[in-house]
Design a protein around this motif. Structure first.
Motif, PDB file in Angstrom:
ATOM      1  N   LEU A 247      35.340  36.583  21.835  1.00 21.34           N
ATOM      2  CA  LEU A 247      36.563  37.153  22.403  1.00 21.34           C
ATOM      3  C   LEU A 247      37.274  37.958  21.335  1.00 21.34           C
ATOM      4  CD1 LEU A 247      39.063  37.439  24.306  1.00 21.34           C
ATOM      5  CD2 LEU A 247      39.787  35.180  23.494  1.00 21.34           C
TER       6      LEU A 247
ATOM      7  N   ILE B  69      49.477  37.193  18.317  1.00 20.58           N
ATOM      8  CA  ILE B  69      48.663  37.239  17.102  1.00 20.58           C
ATOM      9  C   ILE B  69      47.271  37.777  17.423  1.00 20.58           C
ATOM     10  CG2 ILE B  69      47.585  35.779  15.324  1.00 20.58           C
ATOM     11  CD1 ILE B  69      50.024  33.872  15.766  1.00 20.58           C
ATOM     12  N   PRO B  70      46.835  38.841  16.739  1.00 19.03           N
ATOM     13  CA  PRO B  70      45.460  39.309  16.931  1.00 19.03           C
ATOM     14  C   PRO B  70      44.489  38.204  16.500  1.00 19.03           C
ATOM     15  CG  PRO B  70      46.766  40.927  15.693  1.00 19.03           C
ATOM     16  CD  PRO B  70      47.584  39.673  15.776  1.00 19.03           C
ATOM     17  N   ALA B  71      43.475  37.989  17.298  1.00 21.95           N
ATOM     18  CA  ALA B  71      42.537  36.907  16.993  1.00 21.95           C
ATOM     19  C   ALA B  71      41.158  37.254  17.521  1.00 21.95           C
ATOM     20  CB  ALA B  71      43.006  35.601  17.630  1.00 21.95           C
ATOM     21  N   VAL B  72      40.154  36.777  16.818  1.00 21.26           N
ATOM     22  CA  VAL B  72      38.783  36.893  17.313  1.00 21.26           C
ATOM     23  C   VAL B  72      38.234  35.469  17.428  1.00 21.26           C
ATOM     24  CG1 VAL B  72      36.474  37.816  16.913  1.00 21.26           C
ATOM     25  CG2 VAL B  72      38.474  39.140  16.201  1.00 21.26           C
TER      26      VAL B  72
ATOM     27  N   ILE C 126      44.632  39.235  11.176  1.00 17.04           N
ATOM     28  CA  ILE C 126      43.779  38.799  12.287  1.00 17.04           C
ATOM     29  C   ILE C 126      43.268  37.388  12.004  1.00 17.04           C
ATOM     30  CG2 ILE C 126      41.738  39.322  13.682  1.00 17.04           C
ATOM     31  CD1 ILE C 126      41.951  42.225  12.791  1.00 17.04           C
TER      32      ILE C 126
ATOM     33  N   PRO D  45      46.202  41.944  20.831  1.00 12.19           N
ATOM     34  CA  PRO D  45      47.438  42.263  21.569  1.00 12.19           C
ATOM     35  C   PRO D  45      48.139  43.508  21.035  1.00 12.19           C
ATOM     36  CG  PRO D  45      47.738  40.318  20.173  1.00 12.19           C
ATOM     37  CD  PRO D  45      46.306  40.726  20.044  1.00 12.19           C
TER      38      PRO D  45
ATOM     39  N   SER E 235      40.546  39.394  20.856  1.00 15.19           N
ATOM     40  CA  SER E 235      41.881  39.331  21.470  1.00 15.19           C
ATOM     41  C   SER E 235      42.843  40.158  20.630  1.00 15.19           C
ATOM     42  CB  SER E 235      42.350  37.874  21.550  1.00 15.19           C
ATOM     43  OG  SER E 235      43.648  37.811  22.115  1.00 15.19           O
TER      44      SER E 235
END
Lengths: 234, 234
Positions: free
Chosen positions: A41, B37-40, B5, A45, A43
């Motif tokens: 994923l 929060i940008p996240a992978v 990230i 934002p 993600s």
């Protein structure tokens, strides 16, 4: 067990993409971790607001969307699901350069309408003002025999638009009643089902009592999750 | 808005990591998408079973864990959260080679115990048999003043272990009663709080009525989400 990795381009909003991951997991037939579908994923934002861009007063989200797709391809993903209806307004340029299939959320929705036995004919559609005006669902579903009706302008302004904003701000419960009122009014106008064509809407409708709703609904998050499982297992 | 990230090494199990993404989003103060929060999330359910490996009859998960960390680093992540307690048994080799900080779930738990005012003293710990026998929580929490008690062997065999397996098979509701029974028995033995030291346990305890539980609990998923938010905003 599958070795195909699903890429999920998310963060639009982040609650909807987290919810998609949950539904993808719960809808997968599995007895242990190793039966589930490998997925990455992305993600993000920070992707510029899709509505502002389309209305001509915001940054173009396409470079940000492509950056996510590049990251997912680098991670080894072989297909992409995007749990955000509005982002499908950029489907063609993304699909052209992605180098792998992007599962279209409207095609997934059509498959789900057939699964629950909704015959061609009048159905309702709820979504952001932008999704409705982009005609994303209308044209693709009309081509498969469904005639689409939408909330009227006053319902959009007073009920649907504020409810979607409330979900994005984590105020899920207060969005329930306005959205159910609109879905039921579409049924009263002859819709045999209502497509919840914005990933935030089902989150709110799931937060209230089921008996308030007087019409079958298709949740586009679940429809896309089912299409993703079919891809991974196919 | 943050440009840092977060990498999430997940899939152990996939329901727990999807739930972590949901909690990360809901616990973040936000008014719009761009505040999140940008996240992978690297959700790889193919990672070999951690318990089988530790018990000497399964493949080593470490190369799979490192492959995920490499993927997250390539995606631009600057810190890693791992929403799986058992995987922290491989914390030291991962942290040595990750090239970025890995937020430790036990340190996040200690911060959360202090946040809700649990003074040094006796607390309970629930988790997989492996997590308990690896002493992941006991040593790290003892160093900060907490004395840990655990379920007895019969409770582990008859209640905790089958309940965790039920959650991994998507049978969340049936895991509620056995887990609450064990938490309450730890309180009866003097625990002032119970740490839910397996990411599957809170999923089940959240599926039942709150009044069944007679002791404060710390959800390690939420604790790790709070630590992640503090990192991103810090």
């Amino acid at each position: 067990m599958t070795d195909k990795i699903l890429g999920v381009l998310g963060g639009m909003g982040p609650l909807a993409s987290a919810h998609f991951m949950l539904r993808l997991t719960l809808l997968t037939p599995a007895d242990k971790d190793q039966d589930h579908i490998p997925a990455v994923l992305w993600s993000d934002p920070r992707i510029p607001d899709r509505a502002a861009s389309r209305l001509g007063n915001g940054a173009d989200p396409l470079p940000w969307l492509m950056r996510g797709i590049d990251g997912l391809r680098a991670a080894g993903c072989e297909a992409i699901a995007i749990p955000c209806n509005t982002a499908h307004g950029w489907y063609e340029p993304m699909a052209r350069d992605a180098g792998m299939p992007i599962l279209h959320i409207v095609d997934a929705t059509a498959t789900d309408l057939r699964r629950i036995g909704i015959a061609p004919g009048r159905i309702g559609l709820m979504g952001t003002q932008l999704t409705l005006s982009m005609k994303l669902f209308q044209e693709r579903l009309a081509a498969q025999g469904w005639d689409i009706i939408e909330p009227d302008a006053m319902q959009m302004e007073r009920l649907v638009t504020p409810a979607i904003a409330a979900v994005k701000a984590n105020r899920v419960a207060e969005a329930y009643h306005p959205l159910v009122e609109v879905a039921n009014s579409l049924a009263a106008r002859g819709a045999s089902a209502v497509v919840l064509g914005c990933t935030e809407i089902p989150l709110a409708i799931l937060a209230g009592p089921a008996e308030g709703l007087e019409v079958p609904v298709v949740d586009t998050i679940d429809a896309l999750a089912r299409a993703s499982i079919a891809w991974a297992r196919g």
